[in-house]
Structure formats: C-alpha cells, structure tokens
Scaffold this active site. Structure first.
Site, PDB file in Angstrom:
ATOM      1  N   GLU A 207       0.545  -1.191   0.093  1.00 33.31           N
ATOM      2  CA  GLU A 207       0.095  -0.095  -0.205  1.00 33.31           C
ATOM      3  C   GLU A 207       0.912   1.609   0.212  1.00 33.31           C
ATOM      4  OE1 GLU A 207      -3.436  -0.006   2.923  1.00 33.31           O
ATOM      5  OE2 GLU A 207      -4.198  -1.737   1.811  1.00 33.31           O
ATOM      6  N   GLU A 327      -5.139  -8.562  -0.638  1.00 30.90           N
ATOM      7  CA  GLU A 327      -5.164  -7.913   0.960  1.00 30.90           C
ATOM      8  C   GLU A 327      -7.219  -7.827   0.793  1.00 30.90           C
ATOM      9  OE1 GLU A 327      -4.990  -4.887   3.619  1.00 30.90           O
ATOM     10  OE2 GLU A 327      -2.602  -5.689   3.085  1.00 30.90           O
TER      11      GLU A 327
HETATM   12  O1  AHR Z   1      -5.177  -5.983   7.174  1.00 31.84           O
HETATM   13  C1  AHR Z   1      -5.031  -4.658   7.716  1.00 31.84           C
HETATM   14  C2  AHR Z   1      -3.978  -3.661   6.794  1.00 31.84           C
HETATM   15  O2  AHR Z   1      -5.228  -3.024   5.422  1.00 31.84           O
HETATM   16  C3  AHR Z   1      -3.437  -3.808   6.140  1.00 31.84           C
HETATM   17  O3  AHR Z   1      -1.876  -3.428   7.767  1.00 31.84           O
HETATM   18  C4  AHR Z   1      -3.239  -2.769   5.479  1.00 31.84           C
HETATM   19  O4  AHR Z   1      -2.174  -2.939   4.158  1.00 31.84           O
HETATM   20  C5  AHR Z   1      -4.454  -2.816   4.715  1.00 31.84           C
HETATM   21  O5  AHR Z   1      -4.774  -1.287   4.476  1.00 31.84           O
END
Ligand code: AHR
Length: 523
Positions: A207, A327
């Site tokens: 991210e 994710e």
């Molecule tokens: O999964 C929780 C968080 O969500 C992670 O650390 C991040 O990459 C995302 O914003």
C-alpha cells in the site's frame, strides 16, 4: 474474456462463467426469484485455478501472530518450536497454499534484522499502525519460515519500501536464499539454519499509495524498479516479484504501474475490503438490509477485476503479469470491549457468503487472478480461526475454504448461469453465484452460493461433454443471517451432508436452501 450481460447496472463478466439475464424485466418490490439455470460444460475449459487463490495473510497486528500463531516454546498451549499445534492442524484442513507476512502496513516499518538471533537479544519496536503496542520481534524470519514448513505452504514475504533501504531488502533475500558463503548466508548459519530456504514470492512494499509511504504511482513505479532490481535469484531459487497495486477502483495506479514497471513484475497486488452494513458496522448485529449491502459490496470485486484486467490487457495482452488480490475480505467494527487497533471481529454466515461469492469470482477470472490472500488468518478481520487463550474455534469462513478446497489447481469448467435475482426494495443482486472445476481424476466440482435469506432456490442444471452418475455434496447454512460460532458454541455454523441434489441423465436439480453455500462433487 467474455462480457455477457448487464443486469440492472450489474457488471458480470468472466472467462469461465456467462451470466444471462432473466426473462422478465425486474421491477421494484418483485418477489425473489426461486429458480436458476445452469449449463455446465464439463468436458471443456483449459485454465488452471491456481491453488494460491486460496492463500492467506498474517500480519503483526492484534492477536494474529502473537497468541494466534506464536505462543513460545515455554507456553502451556501445545506447540512445536513455539508455534501452536491446534492452529497449524486447523489451517492444514483447508490446505493453506501460501501465506503472506509480515504485513500489511506493518511491513513498511519492519526491519528484519531486529527479528533474528537469540530472542532475548532482539530489540523491541512500537507497532505504530496497530494499537501502538510494543512488538518484541520474537516472531521473525526463522519462525515464519518454520511456520510455512509446518503448514506445507509457500512463503510470501512483503519487504519494506516505505522506511527501509534497498540494501536491507537485498540482504533479506540473500539471508534467506543464498546457499554459498556470504555475509548474510553466514549470519543465517550462525543463527542455526545451514540450508537456505525456498522463497517463492516477494512483495516490494505494501500500500505504498497509503501507509507504505503515500507515494504517487509514478514515484512508486520508479522505486519499485529500483528495489526489485536487487531482489536476486540465488542458486536455484526463483522469486516471483509482486508490486504494490491499486486500492479498489484506482485504475490510474494500475495504468502507470503497468506502463512503467510491468516488465519487471510477476504480479500486481490489488487490495479490496468490503465493509459491513449501512447503518450498523457490527459483525454480528445487523439486519437484512445490511446483509444485502455487504453481499453487494463483496460482488463488486468482479467489476474491479474486470476493469483492472482491461487496463492490464492493454500493456500485457499475453497475461504474463498476474493480478494478485493479496488483501480482501469483510471489514467490520471490532468486537465491543476489544482494542480498536487490533481489528478483532466475529465471523457469521454473512462472512461465509462473502467468502463464497468472492472465491467463485476469483475462480472465474483465474486466467488473470493467480493469487489471493484473505485478510487475515487468525483473530484479525475475516479470520479462519479465533482463539481465546488456549481455546480455538473455526469460523464459517474456514468452512467455506474447506468446501472449496477441491478447486485448488483444478481446471476451470465453463458454466452459463441464469442466476435469478435477489431483490430488496428497489435493488437487486444475483441470487446465485457459482463456479465449477474439473480435478485430475476427472471429477467435476461445483460451488454454489445462494444469497437470498428468505426462500430456497431450485437450480436446474444441464451437463455438456460428460456423463455423470453420482453426486454428493456439503451445505453450509444456519438458522439466522447472524449465526456464528462462539467459544461456548463452536459448531453453531458448520457444514453438513447435502441431500438437495437429484441426477437424471444429463440433468441435475439442486435445491439450495436460503442463505447457503453448497459444494457438489460429480462423478
Ligand atoms: O489488513 C489490515 C490492513 O489493511 C493492512 O495492514 C493494510 O495493508 C490494509 O490497509
């Protein structure tokens, strides 16, 4: 890829499934459809559904690593070299193929050298993203790779671009994978590991448009190429490099990355979370409108995959670069009374449906989606497992991953689905989601999700290209949309044998209960 139809602004597309609009135009307030049609081209299809679509993600966040996985060798909780035995066994039930670590946002402030050597001598740090707690670095590189060995899964390590150096990243890869004499390989040996490990996947930052440095896509593309240059293949080890991809519908990020760094990457990682209801963000306290809203948000991932893949196709028509969804999942409010920075949430039948429809979508797009990692494995967000001290329970999402396991590395079977609709007020979403695959023994596996919580649906299916003489299956459903497992009732939601499928020649009739996930095996 074929884009087959629009269903009231609903984009449905895929390499493996055609969605066909129902006959009658939908009207506000109409009753939910109670029939669906399915054509299964059982002998057709060539695309492999990578087992890595069923991957997981474990971050140094809340009680995921500490307590969830790592309890230490001195713990009364049964463990192997500090790693919980019950958790390893439960994850092996779902055939966990790949595990992403150490973050998430944590990855871009993690300095791997703090997590090697004698545990007593490891420095602590503040986990600034997740509750501001002190991280003692007792779970580091050796412990993670031991965990992957115990699970029999591939490691996927995410490196630090946001606050780390190129040299630090270069040395981490050398430490893990170099088999000769070198400063890092020798340091590894001093720390008790003679042989290098196999490292398959390496993420260059996380991210980086947000917690990983708030970069523009142009700046990150330059940084990606620079860092990735030094992520070396030593000996026989071959690393698939993964670039930070877009958040949700940021198509410009994908365009810039593909244009400026596409040739240097194996995969581009999309992140997409679907939040919970409109009025309530509770994991367990919600109404049908929240249920509907959540499932509609989950289904949106198909639109994101289609549109990001269209951008990728412009630069990579051969589909060499994988779209990774490293994710994803449902993000609810934390359980009352728990640390807001720990992201601990319960997991209901609604989460099971979120998992089921999302995995069906990934399967259908397996020509571009080669890996996905649900967030997160234990005690965080849409977890497989919840723990309370020595106790452990499986969530409804765990059961869905178990039911979908036959799709791992199977061949996607094309289907045509006339899904019917699930209406709530003036809005509608497809009532049924499905995907199918053929395993190495020639058996066909179909996974079906029925989103309507109010009435059953009959799916009339027809086979093409195969004779089927036996069907068996499992169903996951529960009395209420909010049903979930607790430490007091760990099996409130669990799969049962399914007796709602009838075969007659090339026809199959399946009665899906309301709010259910069904997995069928056909021989
Ligand atoms: O999964 C929780 C968080 O969500 C992670 O650390 C991040 O990459 C995302 O914003």
């Amino acid at each position: 890829m074929n884009i087959h139809s629009l269903w009231i602004g609903w984009l449905l597309a895929g390499s493996g499934v055609s969605m066909v609009a129902g006959e009658a135009a939908p009207s506000a307030g109409a009753a939910a459809s109670s029939t669906a049609r399915l054509v299964i081209r059982a002998g057709a299809g060539q695309e492999k559904i990578s087992r890595h679509i069923y991957g997981h993600f474990a971050e140094h966040l809340g009680r995921c690593i500490y307590e969830g996985i790592w309890v230490g060798q001195e713990s009364p909780i049964p463990n192997t070299r500090g790693i919980r035995n019950d958790v390893v066994a439960a994850l092996k039930e779902i055939g966990i193929p790949v595990l992403r670590w150490p973050g998430g946002c944590f990855a871009d402030e993690y300095h791997w050298k703090d997590g090697i050597g004698s545990r007593a001598g490891r420095p602590s740090m503040i986990n600034t993203h997740w509750g501001g707690v002190v991280e003692n670095n007792h779970f580091g590189t050796h412990e993670f790779l031991d965990l992957c060995g115990q699970l029999g899964c591939e490691p996927y390590i995410c490196g630090n671009v946001g606050s780390g150096t190129v040299r630090e990243m270069q040395e981490w890869v050398e430490y893990i994978t170099f088999d000769g004499q070198s400063p890092m390989a020798n340091l590894r040996r001093e720390n008790g590991r003679d042989q290098p490990w196999k490292l398959t996947y390496f993420g260059v930052g996380n991210e980086n448009w947000g917690c990983g440095g708030h970069m523009t896509p142009e700046y990150y593309a330059d940084q990606y190429r620079r860092y990735a240059t030094y992520v070396r293949n030593f000996g026989g080890n071959r690393i698939s490099k993964i670039a930070c991809g877009p958040s949700g519908g940021d198509y410009r990020w994908t365009e810039v990355l593909m244009q400026q760094a596409g040739r240097q990457m194996w995969g581009l990682a999309l992140h997409y979370y679907c939040g919970s209801g409109r009025n309530s963000r509770s994991a367990t306290w919600f109404d049908e409108a929240d249920w509907f809203h959540q499932l509609r948000s989950a289904l949106r991932i198909e639109e994101l995959i289609v549109k990001h893949a269209e951008v990728m196709d412009r630069f990579d028509p051969q589909k060499r670069v994988a779209l990774i969804v490293d994710e994803w999942g449902a993000w609810h409010a934390v359980e009352p009374g728990t640390n807001p920075g720990f992201l601990y949430q319960q997991n209901t039948l609604r989460d099971a449906l979120v998992a089921g429809v999302t995995l069906n979508i990934f399967n259908q797009h397996c020509n571009r989606v080669k890996m996905a990692n649900i967030a997160q494995t234990i005690n965080v967000l849409q977890a497989m497992i919840l723990t309370r001290g020595a106790e452990m329970i499986r969530t409804p999402t765990h059961h869905v991953f178990a039911m979908f396991r036959p799709h791992h590395d199977a061949t996607l079977v094309p289907i045509e689905l006339e899904a019917g609709e699930y209406r709530l007020g003036a809005e509608a979403i497809p009532a049924v989601s499905a995907s199918a695959s053929r395993d190495a023994q020639g058996r066909v596996h179909i996974t079906l999700c029925h989103l309507n919580p109010n009435s059953p649906v009959t799916v009339s299916a027809r086979f093409e290209g195969a004779r089927v003489s036996r069907v068996r299956g499992q169903v996951l459903t529960a009395p209420s949309i909010t049903s979930h497992n607790t430490f007091e009732q760990p099996d409130a939601v669990r799969p049962a044998a399914f007796d709602g499928a009838r075969l007659a020649g090339d026809r199959l009739e399946v009665v899906l209960p309301p709010k259910s996930v069904v997995a069928l095996e056909l021989e």
